[in-house]
Enzyme design. Sequence first.
Site, short mmCIF file in Angstrom:
data_model
loop_
_atom_site.label_atom_id
_atom_site.label_comp_id
_atom_site.label_asym_id
_atom_site.label_seq_id
_atom_site.Cartn_x
_atom_site.Cartn_y
_atom_site.Cartn_z
N SER A 134 91.88 153.18 45.37
CA SER A 134 91.70 151.73 45.45
C SER A 134 90.24 151.41 45.70
CB SER A 134 92.56 151.16 46.59
OG SER A 134 92.23 149.81 46.85
N TYR A 147 95.81 151.42 55.31
CA TYR A 147 95.76 151.47 53.84
C TYR A 147 94.37 151.93 53.37
CZ TYR A 147 95.93 149.95 48.97
OH TYR A 147 95.87 149.92 47.60
#
Length: 246
Positions: A134, A147
């Site tokens: 990401s 995350y």
Amino acid sequence: MTFENKTVLITGASSGIGKALAESLSLKNCRLVLCSRNIDRLDLSGEKILKLKCDVTKKEEVNAAYNAAIEKFGKIDIAILNSGVGHRMNVENYNSQFAEETFSVNQLGMVYWIEKLLPDFLKRREGVIAGVSSLADNRGFSGSGFYCASKAAATIMLEGLRVELKPYSVKVITIKPGFVRTPMTDKNEFKMPFLMKPEKAAKIIVKGIEKEKRIIQFPLPTVLMSKFVGMLPSGVYEFLAAKIKT
């Protein structure tokens, strides 16, 4: 590189980017191994499609899925390790269970699959590992610490593998999307700039793999913004982040 006549593994194939990738690649004359915890949501079917229930956090299910894929198709050529989860979290609901699930899916799930793939890839001196990280891997964003940390771990691990596997002609690709509309991002209550449909994200990823890019990152405005934020001194970043949070 071409997908034609290749066997392609996709984890997290029942929704979001994984589902869009499966639909896109079903038109590429390749064999698909589609893995998901929710096998009932895997809509595609056909002689060249194998659907498998696989929770990537459970090593025994990864082992079983790998063996089933080899039994059906003989080998895996390209592995798109896409499974991912995320939890919005703050200090009031700080919870180790969130961390365990996030790291188990986003990091260890990738490790378990690579562990199964590598012996055959090394023996054949070919293969592609494409791991989905990401653009959030560059900072500890407020409310998304687990995350961000899990994606940073994935990015660094893939980078190390890329160097180690080069002599074996095994390619490692890091995929770093910005905001993509998925069931996970649908839960976000904040504004997501340059939010992209999963079909468009899948198109970029497929094209990037075909071009054998080392890193596939998109969309461009978010990439540039991510690079800028990543270059900020820690004190400046923390000051600005606190202001945004307020």
